[in-house]
Design a protein around this motif. Structure first.
Motif, short mmCIF file in Angstrom:
data_model
loop_
_atom_site.label_atom_id
_atom_site.label_comp_id
_atom_site.label_asym_id
_atom_site.label_seq_id
_atom_site.Cartn_x
_atom_site.Cartn_y
_atom_site.Cartn_z
N CYS A 170 14.56 15.40 19.69
CA CYS A 170 13.66 15.27 19.79
C CYS A 170 12.22 14.34 19.65
N HIS A 171 12.90 13.49 19.04
CA HIS A 171 12.30 11.94 18.87
C HIS A 171 11.19 12.18 18.01
N ALA A 172 11.42 12.64 17.05
CA ALA A 172 10.59 12.86 15.89
C ALA A 172 11.07 11.30 15.04
N CYS A 173 11.94 10.47 15.22
CA CYS A 173 12.38 9.39 14.54
C CYS A 173 12.28 8.51 15.35
N VAL A 174 11.53 7.70 16.44
CA VAL A 174 11.82 6.36 17.24
C VAL A 174 10.30 6.54 16.75
N VAL A 175 11.39 4.67 16.66
CA VAL A 175 10.93 3.12 16.45
C VAL A 175 9.73 2.91 17.92
N ILE A 176 8.96 1.65 17.65
CA ILE A 176 8.85 1.03 18.95
C ILE A 176 9.83 -0.53 18.64
N LEU A 177 10.21 -0.95 19.90
CA LEU A 177 10.76 -2.02 19.90
C LEU A 177 10.65 -3.15 20.19
N GLU A 214 8.93 -0.71 24.24
CA GLU A 214 9.56 1.05 24.17
C GLU A 214 9.68 1.85 22.87
N GLU A 215 10.19 3.36 22.66
CA GLU A 215 10.50 3.63 21.98
C GLU A 215 12.35 3.53 21.94
N ILE A 216 12.83 3.50 20.24
CA ILE A 216 14.13 3.43 20.19
C ILE A 216 14.12 5.12 19.52
N ARG A 217 15.27 5.71 19.79
CA ARG A 217 15.44 6.77 18.61
C ARG A 217 16.26 6.20 17.23
N THR A 218 15.72 5.73 16.32
CA THR A 218 16.21 5.49 15.47
C THR A 218 18.06 6.74 14.46
N CYS A 219 18.34 7.74 14.80
CA CYS A 219 19.13 8.87 14.60
C CYS A 219 20.46 8.45 15.42
N SER A 279 9.14 7.53 10.01
CA SER A 279 9.99 7.99 10.71
C SER A 279 10.58 9.21 9.95
N ARG A 280 11.02 10.65 10.80
CA ARG A 280 11.61 11.44 10.91
C ARG A 280 12.76 11.75 10.73
N CYS A 329 1.85 21.48 11.00
CA CYS A 329 3.29 20.40 9.70
C CYS A 329 3.26 19.04 9.48
N GLY A 330 3.30 18.66 11.00
CA GLY A 330 3.38 17.06 11.70
C GLY A 330 4.43 16.46 11.46
N TYR A 331 5.48 17.20 11.09
CA TYR A 331 6.74 16.50 10.87
C TYR A 331 7.43 15.88 12.27
N CYS A 332 6.54 16.34 13.32
CA CYS A 332 7.17 15.39 14.31
C CYS A 332 5.78 14.17 14.99
N THR A 333 4.99 13.91 14.24
CA THR A 333 3.69 13.37 14.46
C THR A 333 4.23 11.86 14.75
N PRO A 334 4.45 11.16 13.68
CA PRO A 334 5.16 9.50 14.33
C PRO A 334 5.95 9.45 15.45
N GLY A 335 7.12 10.04 15.69
CA GLY A 335 7.00 9.99 16.91
C GLY A 335 6.19 9.85 18.05
N PHE A 336 5.05 11.28 18.36
CA PHE A 336 4.09 11.67 19.30
C PHE A 336 3.30 10.14 18.97
N VAL A 337 2.98 9.70 17.76
CA VAL A 337 2.06 8.77 17.59
C VAL A 337 2.89 6.72 18.53
N ASN A 338 3.88 6.99 17.97
CA ASN A 338 5.03 5.62 18.69
C ASN A 338 4.84 5.98 20.12
N ALA A 339 5.00 7.21 20.06
CA ALA A 339 5.26 7.70 21.77
C ALA A 339 3.88 7.22 22.44
N ALA A 340 2.86 7.09 22.20
CA ALA A 340 1.17 6.82 22.69
C ALA A 340 1.00 5.68 22.80
#
Length: 182
Positions: free
Chosen positions: A50-57, A65-70, A41-42, A115-126
């Motif tokens: 930006c939602h790069a930091c989201v995890v799945i709750l 659901e997605e939760i923003r960890t920052c 998570s970024r 760059c892949g920085y946002c990819t973890p957030g997109f993976v979790n959203a998808a």
């Protein structure tokens, strides 16, 4: 002067974690990185935009659901079940990733990221979207709108939106049971 701490116990990627004493104001992104060495998570904007930091709750009712960890304190997750981007690939007994999730694979197939920085957030959203559609399939004609809504809050500084969108749409349209109709 000492920093006040509180115990935190939760489940991350299927594994019980804690109790660990954490500062009362510790953000979840910092807990993941510094306490449990999960750095997928970024920390992007640090403001929940930006939602790069989201995890799945994962909720007790089976939804997620997605939760923003920052912007969410680690103690919010007390007793809860969380999935990070590290949970999506299949691993062997040595802990090595031996297969990607369908979403991760489609992101590669569509070269969705630069760059892949946002990819973890997109993976979790998808992932949250696909899991929702497994419970409640939608008409094929609604896929475009559903994918747009699922990814709408995620920011990609490299502007990979079209490819992320195409990859998720590909997963949804080609995974049996996620859509209805022709």
């Amino acid at each position: 002067m000492s920093i006040p701490t509180e115990p935190l116990s939760l489940t991350i990627n299927g594994q019980a974690v804690g109790p660990l004493q954490v500062p009362a104001n510790l953000m979840m992104i910092d807990f993941l990185h510094e306490y449990v060495a999960l750095t997928g998570s970024r920390l992007g904007c640090g403001q929940g935009i930006c939602h790069a930091c989201v995890v799945i709750l994962d909720k007790p009712d089976g939804t997620s659901e997605e939760i923003r960890t920052c912007i969410t304190g680690a103690l919010f997750f007390q007793g809860k079940h969380v999935r990070t981007v590290e949970a999506h690939g299949r691993r062997n007994v040595q802990g090595e990733v031996v297969a990607l999730s369908p979403i991760q694979q489609k992101f590669l197939d569509h070269y969705s990221f630069q760059c892949g920085y946002c990819t973890p957030g997109f993976v979790n959203a998808a992932t949250v979207l696909v899991e929702r559609l497994q419970r409640h399939p939608i008409e094929r004609a609604q896929v475009e709108q559903a994918v747009t809504q699922a990814l709408d809050h995620h920011i990609c500084r490299c502007t990979g939106y079209v490819r992320y969108h195409q990859a998720v749409k590909d997963v949804v349209l080609n995974t049996p049971g996620l859509t209805t109709g022709v």
